[in-house]
Design an enzyme around this catalytic site. Structure first.
Site, short mmCIF file in Angstrom:
data_model
loop_
_atom_site.label_atom_id
_atom_site.label_comp_id
_atom_site.label_asym_id
_atom_site.label_seq_id
_atom_site.Cartn_x
_atom_site.Cartn_y
_atom_site.Cartn_z
N VAL A 197 0.86 -1.18 0.00
CA VAL A 197 0.00 0.00 0.00
C VAL A 197 0.90 1.23 0.00
O VAL A 197 1.30 1.73 1.06
CB VAL A 197 -0.93 0.01 1.22
CG1 VAL A 197 -1.92 1.17 1.12
CG2 VAL A 197 -1.66 -1.31 1.37
N HIS A 203 -4.22 -4.19 7.56
CA HIS A 203 -4.67 -4.40 6.19
C HIS A 203 -5.00 -5.88 5.94
O HIS A 203 -4.40 -6.53 5.08
CB HIS A 203 -3.60 -3.94 5.21
CG HIS A 203 -4.14 -3.20 4.03
ND1 HIS A 203 -4.56 -1.90 4.09
CD2 HIS A 203 -4.35 -3.58 2.74
CE1 HIS A 203 -4.98 -1.51 2.91
NE2 HIS A 203 -4.87 -2.51 2.08
N GLY A 258 -11.29 -3.33 0.44
CA GLY A 258 -12.28 -2.88 1.40
C GLY A 258 -11.75 -2.59 2.78
O GLY A 258 -12.53 -2.41 3.71
N THR A 277 -14.02 -0.66 5.65
CA THR A 277 -14.30 -1.43 6.87
C THR A 277 -13.75 -0.71 8.09
O THR A 277 -14.40 -0.68 9.15
CB THR A 277 -13.70 -2.83 6.75
OG1 THR A 277 -14.21 -3.48 5.58
CG2 THR A 277 -14.04 -3.67 7.97
N SER A 278 -12.57 -0.12 7.98
CA SER A 278 -11.98 0.60 9.11
C SER A 278 -12.81 1.82 9.48
O SER A 278 -13.01 2.11 10.67
CB SER A 278 -10.55 1.03 8.77
OG SER A 278 -9.72 -0.10 8.53
N ARG A 279 -13.30 2.54 8.48
CA ARG A 279 -14.14 3.71 8.77
C ARG A 279 -15.48 3.29 9.38
O ARG A 279 -16.01 3.98 10.25
CB ARG A 279 -14.34 4.53 7.49
CG ARG A 279 -13.06 5.23 7.02
CD ARG A 279 -13.32 6.19 5.89
NE ARG A 279 -13.66 5.54 4.64
CZ ARG A 279 -12.79 5.09 3.75
NH1 ARG A 279 -11.49 5.19 4.00
NH2 ARG A 279 -13.18 4.53 2.62
N ASN A 302 2.07 5.91 10.32
CA ASN A 302 2.99 4.81 10.01
C ASN A 302 4.43 5.18 10.37
O ASN A 302 5.23 4.30 10.70
CB ASN A 302 2.92 4.46 8.53
CG ASN A 302 1.64 3.75 8.16
OD1 ASN A 302 0.97 3.16 9.01
ND2 ASN A 302 1.28 3.79 6.89
#
Length: 485
Positions: free
Chosen positions: A317, A364, A369, A373-375, A408
């Site tokens: 990512v 991750h 998605g 999904t995190s939001r 990060n």
């Protein structure tokens, strides 16, 4: 006999003297060895300890930062070490490419000129030069340090200054100036963050005091539902406008010129949000199964095979390399434990939700998605604490990813503050929508007539919402604002 005895006495004296010399030399050598061993094994590191003692710097915050690492796993500590090692290697001139070395030289020149402009009282020029230097060398400790000092003393932006001091320390932990500056700003910034959270709680309580039967509140919730789906899929690249998103949700009819996947992304978010409202909001604990069920609905129409399943391949990512597929099971179990731990439940709801969002998207665990999904998980936690679902505007996509990148790199606070900003704006929109104001109240997105809408507001209202929208081009969606009766 006497002569023989006389000869032996000088010989014995020489032997005694030699033995004494050997003992003294052995004692000196042993002392030097012990001193060297003590210096090499000092607990805080000889160089850092020497510098701290030399400058008489307090170490409370530094030690507190070190203590926080006790909560991390071995894998997470290894990740921090890799980042630190990379930062150290990046600071060595030989490791830079020719283009990077050119940028650093130009940045140093801009930095010197910025300081000259600042001393001459030309603050605007100094600010532009500082920003130019930062753009050229965003990880150079000297640039971060000097720009932070300018922001702190001239711009009165102590929060951003503290952020740059922290970044400088991540790259150069023994930088005594960065340590001293961080000691000065850390407590002040923490106090400001705590006051912000108190303000959010007050607005949440004001919204909670409005009766559920309030017609304006019901309209605002319905509009916010469409907005939430529109912005969340828009962050991931969906090109549907708000009006088209609303049409898909209300009529289930296809929109000409849009892909099947874009339709299915909207329908998947609709399924996931209904699942949250019907089930997760009332649960005392969020389990791993709940997260998988949430993801299964997000991808239910787009990729039903991968929905609710951990990825089986390594993914990349941007500059972030998530854990390998073999580590996902144990990492998600740890995440589930953290999610329901007593420590997590003691956090402020906004901090808790933002951290949960970051931790999940950092792991991750899915092929696709992860962001949605995190939001959704973040909003589940906020809704359980009495907050409305927070809308992250698609126009702030670059900020959103930038703050995730900073997290990060070691500083989660800018991301948490960003979520707090979005939370406050969402609360404000609900409160304005349910107030007695007769004007139209715009939602979070930008429209082509945004300037006209804001101009129609009363002057004292317009002054109270200077940061309602991000600057930039509008979405062109033609979204309807909430009309307050």
């Amino acid at each position: 006999m006497a002569k023989a005895k006389a000869k032996q006495e000088p010989q014995q004296q020489r032997q005694t003297l030699q033995a004494t010399y050997r003992f003294v030399l052995f004692f000196i050598a042993g002392s030097l060895a012990a001193f060297a061993f003590h210096a090499l094994t000092s607990s805080t590191g000889s160089l850092m300890g020497w510098r701290l003692r030399l400058h008489h710097l307090p170490t409370a915050h530094y030690l507190q930062t070190r203590d926080e690492f006790a909560v991390y796993s071995v894998d997470e500590l290894n990740a921090f070490k890799e980042f630190y090692d990379k930062s150290i290697s990046d600071s060595v001139g030989a490791s830079f490419t020719e283009a990077e070395q050119t940028n650093i030289k130009e940045a140093m020149g801009a930095l010197r000129l910025a300081q000259e402009m600042y001393m001459a009282g030309k603050d605007d020029k100094a600010a532009r030069l500082f920003e130019h230097a930062l753009a050229l060398a965003p990880k150079h400790p000297e640039v971060l340090l000097r720009y932070g000092e300018f922001l702190e003393h001239n711009q009165r932006n102590i929060v951003l200054a503290d952020q740059y001091y922290f970044q400088a320390l991540c790259i150069s932990p023994s930088n005594s100036e960065a340590l001293a500056n961080r000691q000065r700003t850390a407590d002040v910034v923490q106090t400001l963050d705590e006051r912000r959270l108190i303000s959010l709680d007050e607005k949440r309580d004001a919204l909670s005091a409005i009766h559920e039967a309030n017609s304006a509140l019901r309209r605002a919730k319905k509009e916010a539902y469409f907005q939430h789906i529109y912005h969340s899929v828009g962050i991931e690249g969906n090109t549907m406008t708000l009006a088209q998103t609303r049409s898909v949700l209300e009529t289930r009819m296809a929109v000409d010129g849009k892909s099947i996947d874009e339709h299915n992304e909207i329908l998947g978010m609709d399924l996931a949000m209904k699942y949250i409202n019907a089930s997760l909001v009332q649960k005392l604990e969020i389990t791993l199964k709940d997260i998988l069920e949430l993801h299964r609905r997000v991808l239910g129409h787009v990729d039903p095979i991968e929905g609710g399943e951990f990825r089986r391949n390594q993914v990349y990512v941007g500059g972030h390399v998530p854990p390998g597929p073999g580590d996902l099971a144990i990492l998600m179990q740890r995440f589930e434990h953290w999610l329901n731990s007593e420590h997590s439940s003691s956090l402020h709801p906004v901090n808790y939700a933002a951290l949960a969002h970051y931790k999940l998207v950092h792991i991750h665990p899915f092929v696709d998605g992860n962001g949605r999904t995190s939001r959704l998980l973040m909003n589940t936690l906020l809704m359980r604490a009495g907050y409305p679902p927070v809308i992250i505007p698609k126009q702030q996509r670059s900020k959103y990813y930038h703050f995730l990148k900073l997290a990060n790199e070691g500083d989660i606070r800018p991301f948490v503050r960003f979520i707090a900003d979005c939370t406050e704006k969402t609360l404000d929109l609900y409160l304005w929508a349910t107030s007695d104001l007769p004007q139209q109240i715009p939602m979070l997105i930008q429209t082509e007539n945004e300037g006209h809408v804001l101009a129609q507001l009363q002057p004292h209202i317009a002054q109270s919402i200077p940061e309602l929208h991000e600057s930039g081009s509008g979405s062109g969606s033609g979204a309807d604002p909430i009309r307050v009766p």
